[in-house]
Motif scaffolding. Structure first.
Motif, short mmCIF file in Angstrom:
data_model
loop_
_atom_site.label_atom_id
_atom_site.label_comp_id
_atom_site.label_asym_id
_atom_site.label_seq_id
_atom_site.Cartn_x
_atom_site.Cartn_y
_atom_site.Cartn_z
N MET A 244 -14.81 -55.45 -38.54
CA MET A 244 -14.57 -56.58 -37.90
C MET A 244 -14.09 -56.47 -36.79
O MET A 244 -14.47 -57.28 -35.71
CB MET A 244 -13.82 -57.67 -38.68
N ARG A 245 -13.10 -55.82 -36.65
CA ARG A 245 -12.38 -55.49 -35.17
C ARG A 245 -13.40 -54.94 -34.14
O ARG A 245 -13.40 -55.32 -32.88
CB ARG A 245 -11.23 -54.38 -35.30
N THR A 246 -14.07 -54.14 -34.63
CA THR A 246 -15.39 -53.58 -33.67
C THR A 246 -16.17 -54.38 -33.05
O THR A 246 -16.61 -54.66 -32.08
CB THR A 246 -16.10 -52.58 -34.44
N ILE A 247 -16.62 -55.47 -34.28
CA ILE A 247 -17.65 -56.70 -33.73
C ILE A 247 -16.89 -57.46 -32.90
O ILE A 247 -17.54 -57.95 -31.81
CB ILE A 247 -18.21 -57.51 -34.94
N ALA A 248 -15.57 -57.84 -33.12
CA ALA A 248 -14.82 -58.82 -32.30
C ALA A 248 -14.87 -58.07 -30.91
O ALA A 248 -15.07 -58.80 -29.76
CB ALA A 248 -13.56 -59.17 -32.85
N TRP A 249 -14.60 -56.91 -30.85
CA TRP A 249 -14.42 -56.13 -29.30
C TRP A 249 -15.44 -56.23 -28.82
O TRP A 249 -15.56 -56.23 -27.50
CB TRP A 249 -13.96 -54.62 -29.62
N ALA A 250 -16.54 -55.81 -29.38
CA ALA A 250 -17.91 -55.90 -28.78
C ALA A 250 -18.24 -57.15 -28.05
O ALA A 250 -19.02 -57.02 -27.06
CB ALA A 250 -19.13 -55.47 -29.83
N TYR A 251 -17.91 -58.29 -28.47
CA TYR A 251 -18.42 -59.32 -28.18
C TYR A 251 -17.31 -59.99 -27.11
O TYR A 251 -17.64 -60.71 -26.11
CB TYR A 251 -18.70 -60.56 -29.42
N HIS A 252 -16.22 -59.78 -27.51
CA HIS A 252 -14.91 -60.54 -26.66
C HIS A 252 -13.81 -59.43 -26.10
O HIS A 252 -13.21 -59.98 -25.35
CB HIS A 252 -14.11 -61.61 -27.63
N GLY A 253 -14.10 -58.24 -26.33
CA GLY A 253 -13.04 -57.46 -25.80
C GLY A 253 -11.75 -57.38 -26.77
O GLY A 253 -11.94 -58.18 -27.78
N ARG A 254 -10.78 -56.89 -26.41
CA ARG A 254 -9.51 -56.67 -27.32
C ARG A 254 -9.05 -58.03 -27.17
O ARG A 254 -8.96 -58.72 -26.21
CB ARG A 254 -8.40 -55.71 -26.86
N MET A 255 -8.33 -58.71 -28.38
CA MET A 255 -7.85 -60.11 -28.32
C MET A 255 -6.62 -60.24 -27.32
O MET A 255 -6.38 -61.19 -26.60
CB MET A 255 -7.12 -60.42 -29.90
N GLU A 256 -5.88 -59.06 -27.19
CA GLU A 256 -4.61 -58.92 -26.36
C GLU A 256 -5.11 -59.35 -24.86
O GLU A 256 -4.25 -59.78 -24.09
CB GLU A 256 -3.98 -57.55 -26.51
N ARG A 257 -6.17 -58.78 -24.45
CA ARG A 257 -6.55 -59.13 -23.08
C ARG A 257 -6.64 -60.52 -23.01
O ARG A 257 -6.38 -61.12 -21.50
CB ARG A 257 -8.08 -58.59 -22.98
N TRP A 258 -6.77 -61.44 -23.80
CA TRP A 258 -6.93 -62.82 -23.40
C TRP A 258 -5.45 -63.60 -23.70
O TRP A 258 -5.71 -64.89 -23.93
CB TRP A 258 -7.91 -63.59 -24.30
N GLY A 259 -4.62 -62.99 -24.27
CA GLY A 259 -3.15 -63.48 -24.76
C GLY A 259 -3.10 -63.86 -26.16
O GLY A 259 -2.25 -64.38 -26.68
N LEU A 260 -4.00 -63.17 -26.96
CA LEU A 260 -4.00 -63.27 -28.33
C LEU A 260 -3.55 -62.02 -29.00
O LEU A 260 -3.11 -61.06 -28.14
CB LEU A 260 -5.41 -63.77 -29.00
N ARG A 261 -3.36 -61.87 -30.20
CA ARG A 261 -2.93 -60.86 -30.89
C ARG A 261 -3.87 -60.31 -32.00
O ARG A 261 -4.30 -61.24 -32.80
CB ARG A 261 -1.46 -60.95 -31.59
N THR A 262 -4.13 -59.04 -31.94
CA THR A 262 -5.03 -58.61 -33.08
C THR A 262 -4.43 -58.59 -34.41
O THR A 262 -3.30 -57.77 -34.52
CB THR A 262 -5.69 -57.20 -32.84
N PRO A 263 -4.87 -59.34 -35.58
CA PRO A 263 -3.82 -58.92 -36.83
C PRO A 263 -4.05 -57.69 -37.47
O PRO A 263 -4.98 -56.72 -37.23
CB PRO A 263 -4.49 -59.86 -37.62
N GLN A 264 -2.85 -57.04 -37.83
CA GLN A 264 -2.53 -55.53 -38.50
C GLN A 264 -2.93 -55.78 -39.98
O GLN A 264 -3.10 -55.06 -40.75
CB GLN A 264 -1.27 -55.10 -38.22
#
Length: 454
Positions: A244-264
């Motif tokens: 799921m992280r890979t899918i999100a990254w492929a479409y949007h990049g890392r969440m942190e780039r946009w001021g969000l946080r990737t859940p652990q």
């Protein structure tokens, strides 16, 4: 075996109550549905006069029609891949009429009390209305939903601008040219922010929790269909999370780039078709949680601050069952202390449908699984567990949720559909004498057999 007809009250004519009524009627029971408003469809009836609808103009369901529908009753041909609230409400109205439910509904009937007859377990139930009338029933199914009582953030009290909860939001027009802060990054928060971005002077989103924003479509099909392929017991959670992280990254990049946080830890993925595009274009600015509010100035937990005209709290709901006496109510914070989310452990004949947040599945179809089980329980073809068994199972589930979602009360109703269907199949295998597991879980017998083997 001939099933004795029982008198059953169903509270609520939303998706869960309609499903329960259908299955109970098919088993030959005398069903009365109490609906506070004058429409069926619950939250899917836009501006429902029951005052409990949370549907906004742009609302679409998150699952495909073929996995959303009631068992044996598909959405009509031509339904959108991601149905709108109008399409879902029309579907529920057709269902109501085709299964003879409408004539069983008492509209504009507010239930004020559901209490055991003479206060004694196993004697039946009294359902009282606000007009002073009441009737006795053998069983009661509560299907009022868990989105009736808005949960407001404590810092909202300090805000002097325009304030509303997401449950009161309908369309973006009233917010043209305003600076708006949406608090919360669940599906409603993303939808509302994306709605406002084209018309507001500036839209801010306060992400109190980590979030993985998923695309709505992949390879020309809904993302939920793709994720269902990896939501298998042989895929460890850490592998599912990485996919799921890979899918999100492929479409949007890392969440942190946009001021969000990737859940652990485990979390409920959110999605919207245009949210991340608005973020990329700067129409939506993401901020961390809110630290303080004075007047119209909002200070975030990273120390930055800004002034806004409107604050919209997409901060969820508390469970509200005011008609149940304290000694009967199974509500504990944002949890329901019920066996498999359905059976009251201490009060026979009291059942609940729809009190869950489904993870990776469809709410309506899961309500149908619950409703078929309820009908089997009422008919006596399936026996309920003992109170001791129920309490032990409730505690095990609580520990499992606390382990998966530590310190997150909002996950108290989380339900994983595949595991839930497996649980119901096991219930039937262990307790049932007449109803097939495939009938209740809404799956082919071969699939149920596979569930049993797992």
């Amino acid at each position: 075996m001939t099933v004795a007809s029982r008198r059953v009250a169903v509270i609520g004519a939303g998706a869960g109550g309609l499903s329960a009524a259908r299955h109970l009627l098919e088993q030959g029971h005398d069903v009365t549905v109490y609906e506070i408003g004058s429409h069926v469809g619950g939250l899917w009836a836009y501006d429902n006069d029951n005052g409990l609808s949370v549907a906004y103009a742009s609302l679409h369901i998150n699952s495909e029609p073929k996995v959303t529908n009631y068992r044996g009753y598909p959405f009509p041909a031509g339904t959108s891949v991601v149905p709108s609230h109008e399409e879902v409400c029309a579907y529920l109205n057709r269902f109501t009429d085709e299964f003879g439910i409408r004539e069983r509904i008492r509209f504009r009937s507010r239930v004020t009390v559901v209490e055991p007859i003479d206060g004694v377990r196993g004697t039946g139930w009294i359902v009282g209305l606000d007009d002073g009338s009441g009737r006795e029933f053998d069983s009661v199914v509560v299907a009022t939903g868990h989105q009736g009582l808005a949960a407001h953030p404590p810092f909202a009290r300090g805000f002097t601008g325009e304030y509303l909860h997401s449950s009161d939001y309908r369309e973006p027009l009233p917010f043209v040219g305003k600076r708006v802060l949406v608090v919360g990054v669940g599906n409603s928060g993303l939808d509302i922010a994306a709605d406002l971005a084209p018309v507001a002077a500036q839209t801010y989103v306060a992400a109190r929790s980590p979030v993985l924003v998923m695309p709505r479509m992949m390879f020309g099909v809904p993302t939920a269909r793709v994720l269902a392929k990896i939501n298998k017991p042989f895929f460890p959670w850490i592998v599912q999370r990485q996919i799921m992280r890979t899918i999100a990254w492929a479409y949007h990049g890392r969440m942190e780039r946009w001021g969000l946080r990737t859940p652990q830890l485990r979390t409920h993925p959110a999605s919207n078709a245009t949210f991340m595009a608005h973020v990329a274009y700067g129409r939506i600015l993401c901020r961390p949680g809110v630290q303080d509010i004075e007047g119209r100035r909002v200070t975030f937990t990273d120390g930055t601050s800004t002034e806004v005209d409107t604050l919209i709290a997409a901060t969820g709901y508390d469970i509200d069952l005011p008609f149940l006496p304290e000694e009967v109510s199974p509500v504990s914070g944002r949890r329901m202390e019920t066996y498999k989310r359905v059976v009251h452990p201490s009060w026979p004949g009291l059942y609940f449908v729809g009190f869950f947040n489904v993870s990776g599945g469809a709410n309506i179809s899961m309500m149908d699984v619950q409703s078929a089980w309820v009908a089997a329980l009422v008919s006596g073809s399936v026996t309920p567990p003992s109170e001791a068994e129920s309490r032990a199972d409730i505690e095990r589930e609580k520990q499992r949720l606390d382990k998966r979602f530590p310190h997150a009360a909002r996950y108290g109703l989380e339900l994983e559909p595949r595991q839930y269907k497996k649980d119901i199949a096991r219930e039937l295998r262990r307790r049932n004498s007449n109803t097939s597991a495939s009938e209740v879980v809404g799956a082919p017998a071969s699939e149920v057999h596979a569930l049993r083997e797992n």
